[in-house]
Design an enzyme around this catalytic site. Structure first.
Site, short mmCIF file in Angstrom:
data_model
loop_
_atom_site.label_atom_id
_atom_site.label_comp_id
_atom_site.label_asym_id
_atom_site.label_seq_id
_atom_site.Cartn_x
_atom_site.Cartn_y
_atom_site.Cartn_z
N ASP A 109 0.84 -1.19 0.00
CA ASP A 109 0.00 0.00 0.00
C ASP A 109 0.88 1.24 0.00
O ASP A 109 2.03 1.20 0.44
CB ASP A 109 -0.95 0.01 1.20
CG ASP A 109 -0.24 0.25 2.52
OD1 ASP A 109 0.67 -0.54 2.83
OD2 ASP A 109 -0.59 1.21 3.24
N GLU A 135 -0.12 -0.57 5.75
CA GLU A 135 0.86 0.01 6.66
C GLU A 135 0.74 1.53 6.74
O GLU A 135 0.85 2.13 7.81
CB GLU A 135 2.27 -0.38 6.22
CG GLU A 135 3.38 -0.04 7.22
CD GLU A 135 3.92 1.37 7.08
OE1 GLU A 135 4.56 1.87 8.02
OE2 GLU A 135 3.70 1.99 6.01
#
Length: 451
Positions: free
Chosen positions: A92, A156
């Site tokens: 991500d 994250e």
């Protein structure tokens, strides 16, 4: 770099690495599904799943984590009785921010001036490619001498804790003798560095309400309590005159005793405008790695274009507070919320909501894995000695893993050196750093297996 079969193999694989990073960067995998399609993150996760499967990993799985995102897991068995190493990255990415500020499209990997530009190129899709390069180099030169687990996180950057909660619910899954977190970076390009501390973080959303609806500023301004003005007063209370963070009850006097960071180098790395002062007191390293730091990430209020002459009834802000090792993030959150409530003026109604949190981390640098990495980096970076540095950012999973596996050794390396400008426009990665760190990781795995 001296002639070395592993290094030669990695060099030969760099064109393929660029192609793969181009494919991976193309996914707009921002794990904020109010802004970006969830399908983009799911497609990135499938790409990683396919890549691990193609490399011979078994038990490859898409893990549905409690925050609604997916992490990717795979296991590559090594020789019987071998040690187990967990390799971490995340797919991500941060939003591209102002796309107009990018010289080239954020989700198209573009080579310019010897660097590869694109969102996630360094943080941290490049970290996954680094792991692949290291493993491929070992397989081409005698095989991978350890059992390898790979975990690639899907949220994250959001700090929503999906993988942390999943790991707590399935503690056997990520268990390893050593964990290599590929989400940090060298102190500068060409200087091999392991990150030994990470600040923790908390995200708090604050809303202030003062009147039932917006009012005409000419008719009511001067007596009607302005929610935006109240919010500005609150936010200003979080910093002293020199810019130091001042949250009531939160210590901000600690010092850093490792690698130093000169003001001149920091001004260059941070691209501070001429004549603008740095904020805070103490050394730059103190401010970045040993002390708390508050940042206002966003404010909900009328934009300048189209603004009307109104007293605002409500205003919101998102506040980030970074906290150093030794400070409990949950306690820091309570102090921040109490500070906000205490400093809200005029009896305005204030509500705070914690929306993300992660504990700080400190590594044990006396472990055998650190010597194995130092020896590997000495080969990958001829003439340089591995340095220890802090990182102001947070990787919440580190503390979760340290708590679950207290005997595991944890090392943090990666591609996010200052020139990478992660989280900003025009993020980029140095292909030379990708190559050298892939060599270092491969040699580390070999050294660690032999130790």
């Amino acid at each position: 770099m001296p002639s070395n079969p592993v290094a030669e193999t990695v060099a030969s694989l760099m064109p393929r690495a660029k192609e793969e990073l181009t494919e991976l960067v193309a996914f707009a995998s921002v794990a904020d599904f109010a802004q970006f399609p969830k399908s983009e993150s799911e497609a990135a996760a499938r790409w990683i799943t396919d890549a691990l499967t193609a490399e011979g990993f078994v038990d490859v799985a898409l893990l549905d984590t409690p925050d609604g995102t997916q992490s990717v897991y795979g296991y590559l068995p090594g020789p019987e009785g071998a040690k187990t190493v967990l390799l971490y990255a995340h797919y991500d990415v941060q939003p591209p921010l102002d796309e107009a500020g990018w010289t080239t499209p954020p989700f198209e990997l573009t080579e310019r001036d010897g660097r590869w530009y694109g969102r996630g190129s360094a943080d941290c899709k490049g970290g996954f490619i680094m792991h692949l390069l290291a493993l491929r180099a070992l397989k081409a030169n005698g095989g991978v001498p350890v059992n390898v687990k790979v975990i690639v996180e899907g949220s994250e950057e959001q700090g929503t804790g999906g993988l942390e909660r999943y790991a707590e619910q399935h503690p056997e899954l990520l268990e390893a003798d050593t964990i290599v977190i590929g989400d940090a970076g060298n102190f500068r390009v060409g200087l091999p560095t392991v990150t030994t501390i990470l600040r923790g973080m908390t995200l708090v959303r604050v809303q202030i309400d003062t009147i039932e609806g917006n009012l005409h500023s000419g008719q009511f301004g001067g007596a009607a309590p302005d929610a935006l003005a109240a919010l500005i007063r609150v936010l200003d209370s979080l910093r002293a005159a020199d810019g130091s963070t001042t949250v009531d009850g939160l210590d901000a006097s600690a010092t850093w005793d490792g690698l130093e960071y000169t003001e001149e180098q920091f001004r260059s790395d941070a691209r501070v405008l001429d004549g603008v002062e740095l904020t805070g007191g103490g050394s730059v390293a103190d401010r970045l790695w040993a002390r708390p730091a508050v940042t206002v990430l966003g404010i909900d209020c009328p934009p300048v274009v189209g603004a009307t002459p109104s007293v605002q009834a409500s205003a919101r802000a998102l506040i980030s507070l970074r906290v150093p090792p030794g400070v409990d993030a949950a306690e820091a959150t309570k102090l921040l919320q109490a500070h906000i409530e205490t400093h809200t003026p005029w009896g305005a109604r204030v509500t705070t909501e914690q929306i993300g949190q992660g504990q700080a981390f400190r590594a044990d640098t006396s472990s055998p894995a650190y010597q194995a990495m130092a020896d590997a980096m000495a080969v990958a970076y001829p003439g340089e000695t591995m340095q220890y540095a802090g990182q102001g950012g947070s990787i919440p999973l580190c503390n979760t893993l340290a708590g679950l596996y207290p005997r595991a050794e944890i090392l943090l390396i990666g591609l996010s050196e200052p020139e990478a400008q992660i989280h900003a426009v025009n993020e980029s990665v140095s292909p030379e750093e990708l190559e050298r760190l892939s060599v270092a990781e491969a040699l580390f795995l070999r050294n660690y297996a032999a130790g």
